[in-house]
Design a protein around this motif. Structure first.
Motif, short mmCIF file in Angstrom:
data_model
loop_
_atom_site.label_atom_id
_atom_site.label_comp_id
_atom_site.label_asym_id
_atom_site.label_seq_id
_atom_site.Cartn_x
_atom_site.Cartn_y
_atom_site.Cartn_z
N GLY A 88 31.93 3.24 -39.46
CA GLY A 88 30.86 3.45 -38.48
C GLY A 88 31.42 3.44 -37.07
N PRO A 89 30.98 4.33 -36.20
CA PRO A 89 31.54 4.40 -34.85
C PRO A 89 31.40 3.11 -34.05
N ILE A 90 30.28 2.41 -34.19
CA ILE A 90 30.09 1.17 -33.43
C ILE A 90 31.06 0.10 -33.94
N VAL A 91 31.19 0.00 -35.26
CA VAL A 91 32.11 -0.98 -35.85
C VAL A 91 33.53 -0.74 -35.35
N LEU A 92 33.95 0.51 -35.36
CA LEU A 92 35.32 0.83 -34.94
C LEU A 92 35.52 0.55 -33.46
N GLN A 93 34.52 0.85 -32.63
CA GLN A 93 34.65 0.56 -31.20
C GLN A 93 34.74 -0.95 -30.95
N LEU A 94 33.96 -1.73 -31.69
CA LEU A 94 34.04 -3.19 -31.57
C LEU A 94 35.41 -3.70 -32.01
N LEU A 95 35.94 -3.13 -33.09
CA LEU A 95 37.23 -3.56 -33.60
C LEU A 95 38.35 -3.19 -32.63
N LEU A 96 38.29 -1.98 -32.08
CA LEU A 96 39.30 -1.56 -31.10
C LEU A 96 39.24 -2.47 -29.87
N ALA A 97 38.03 -2.75 -29.39
CA ALA A 97 37.89 -3.62 -28.21
C ALA A 97 38.50 -4.99 -28.49
N ARG A 98 38.29 -5.50 -29.71
CA ARG A 98 38.87 -6.80 -30.06
C ARG A 98 40.39 -6.75 -30.10
N VAL A 99 40.95 -5.67 -30.63
CA VAL A 99 42.41 -5.52 -30.68
C VAL A 99 42.98 -5.47 -29.26
N LEU A 100 42.35 -4.70 -28.38
CA LEU A 100 42.83 -4.61 -27.00
C LEU A 100 42.72 -5.96 -26.29
N GLU A 101 41.65 -6.68 -26.58
CA GLU A 101 41.48 -8.01 -25.99
C GLU A 101 42.56 -8.97 -26.49
N ALA A 102 42.82 -8.94 -27.80
CA ALA A 102 43.80 -9.86 -28.39
C ALA A 102 45.21 -9.56 -27.91
N GLY A 103 45.47 -8.31 -27.57
CA GLY A 103 46.83 -7.94 -27.15
C GLY A 103 46.99 -7.81 -25.66
N ALA A 104 46.00 -8.24 -24.90
CA ALA A 104 46.05 -8.06 -23.44
C ALA A 104 47.24 -8.76 -22.81
N GLU A 105 47.55 -9.98 -23.28
CA GLU A 105 48.65 -10.73 -22.68
C GLU A 105 50.01 -10.07 -22.90
N SER A 106 50.13 -9.33 -24.01
CA SER A 106 51.40 -8.64 -24.28
C SER A 106 51.42 -7.22 -23.73
N GLY A 107 50.39 -6.85 -22.95
CA GLY A 107 50.37 -5.53 -22.30
C GLY A 107 49.82 -4.42 -23.16
N LEU A 108 49.12 -4.76 -24.25
CA LEU A 108 48.56 -3.75 -25.13
C LEU A 108 47.54 -2.90 -24.36
N ARG A 109 47.62 -1.60 -24.53
CA ARG A 109 46.72 -0.68 -23.83
C ARG A 109 46.26 0.41 -24.79
N LEU A 110 45.24 1.17 -24.36
CA LEU A 110 44.73 2.28 -25.15
C LEU A 110 45.76 3.41 -25.17
#
Length: 459
Positions: A88-110
């Motif tokens: 589902g598009p909403i589920v995937l957007q939520l999951l991507l946002a969580r991944v970007l949030e979790a990797g923010a300290e290591s410089g993870l970006r889109l």
């Protein structure tokens, strides 16, 4: 092109709803990301782990499969993490946002478009021709195109090109060695059979170009534009070629006001058939909508690879048809299609005349349609050779053509005398550079930016 080492993430599946969706991350070290996402749960490399995907506060987003590919044994050559959940598009957007949030300290970006494949190329997991084949496989519109793209992705095209490069390189070595030791009284061209080696390379290049040109047809197809006066049967012919009622057909002249496009296949070749508004003089057009339609018709004619000029076999040509022919762009193949032979009494036939090839058919009764299909394949230059085809791009064909031109000039220098060996060597070097550009051995950053910028995000 400099490799940006910061980790990246993106949704790797197509937009919209689906049974499964994938969020992908890639970077030199994804252990901090996995720890932030899954805590103490360790992911065994290359093993699927069924696991909950949670927000930072522990709220459940989804439950799915996580797979960790340890670099360099991965698509990009880096650590890769794939999270497979519900599509589902909403589920995937939520999951991507969580991944970007979790990797923010290591410089993870889109990720940028094509960045995963660009990293695979820069990390020597794919060469440039193979990387382009990834996009071609995704975009393939026919079974034949998909098979050829798969072959290129497997490295068949690159292997063939590299064999040519090796042949040119070995010949260069012989030539330049002779230039380095001019005191050796050896007839280089005769002793080393340089002319024979060059002829063999040229013959191989011609064969590769032939296969690549055929493959380019599978990728690009032909733009076929139907042109004629109102009510000559253009829409009926489109429907007959498409095998479906994709255009409205009525006995009322001027029914088609704007272009109608349909992509069909003939022996695996995609043909983009474009039905256009009937052409008559702007003064004769009944309203502003028809005038705009006629203007757009001529716009499509200017971009055509093949023009099908439809005429009414029952009534014959008119002065208006002469005006239409006079306005056709020079150099574009034209087929004169005489429609409505079910009314005129003509037989289905192909008549190659000095002005153009004339085809007699009935779109309404589906008589002679196969004759038209065969003529379109002939114009396309399509031949069923039984050989493997490479889904080549325009830049590949240009590089092969340029390499062939340099080899021809090298042959001219070789035919003169030993005083031209330095020019012989230079032309070989230029041919080698052109061939190597296909696989990316010599590629500018600008070229790479254009190629990968056309990929979808997540690939």
């Amino acid at each position: 092109m400099k490799l940006d080492s910061s980790p990246i993430a993106a949704i790797a599946t197509a937009p919209g709803r689906g049974g499964i969706g994938v969020v992908r991350a890639s970077g030199k070290n994804l252990q901090p990301l996995m720890s932030a996402l899954f805590g103490a749960t360790a992911l065994a490399p290359r093993h699927a782990t069924y696991i909950p995907f949670r927000q930072a506060d522990g709220t459940l987003i989804d439950q799915g499969i996580a797979i960790h590919f340890k670099g360099p044994q991965s698509y990009t050559g880096e650590d890769v993490l794939e999270l497979q959940g519900h599509g589902g598009p909403i589920v995937l957007q939520l999951l991507l946002a969580r991944v970007l949030e979790a990797g923010a300290e290591s410089g993870l970006r889109l990720a940028e478009p094509g960045e995963f494949t660009r990293r695979a190329y820069l990390n020597d997991k794919l060469d440039l021709a193979q990387a382009e084949a990834v996009a071609d496989l995704i975009d393939a519109s026919t079974e034949a195109a998909a098979k050829s793209a798969s072959q290129s992705l497997s490295g068949a095209f690159s292997k063939t090109v590299n064999t040519l490069v090796d042949g040119v390189t070995n010949l260069r070595m012989l030539v330049e060695a002779t230039l380095d030791f001019p005191e050796e009284e050896i007839d280089f061209l005769e002793k080393s059979d340089a002319r024979g080696q060059l002829a063999g390379i040229v013959a191989s290049l011609q064969q590769v170009f032939k296969q690549a040109a055929q493959g380019a047809l599978l990728r690009e197809g032909l733009n076929v534009v139907l042109v004629g006066q109102p009510n000559v049967g253009k829409s009926s012919l489109l429907n007959a070629l498409a095998g479906a009622d994709v255009a409205i057909v009525t006995p009322i002249a001027g029914t088609t006001r704007d272009k109608v496009s349909e992509t069909i296949q003939i022996e695996g070749i995609p043909l983009n058939i474009i039905d256009t508004a009937g052409i008559r003089t702007i003064d004769d057009a009944v309203d502003v909508v028809e005038r705009i339609g006629i203007e757009r018709t001529w716009g499509e004619v200017a971009k055509a690879d093949v023009i099908l000029h439809l005429l009414d076999a029952d009534h014959g040509p008119s002065r208006a048809d002469d005006h239409i022919v006079a306005a056709f762009p020079a150099g574009v193949p034209v087929l004169r299609v005489w429609n409505k032979i079910d009314l005129s009494g003509h037989k289905a036939a192909v008549d190659a005349m000095a002005d153009a090839t004339h085809i007699y058919l009935s779109a309404h009764e589906h008589i002679g349609i196969d004759l038209l299909r065969a003529e379109l394949l002939r114009i396309a230059g399509w031949q069923q050779t039984g050989e493997s085809l490479y889904l080549a791009r325009e830049r590949h064909l240009i590089a092969l053509k340029n390499a062939g031109a340099h080899l021809d000039r090298a042959g001219e220098h070789a035919a003169q005398n030993d005083q031209s060996l330095d020019l012989f060597a230079e032309e070989l070097r230029l041919a080698q550079a052109q061939l190597s550009s296909i696989t990316g051995a010599f590629s500018s950053d600008d070229l790479l930016g254009v190629i990968f910028g056309r990929f979808c995000i997540g690939k």
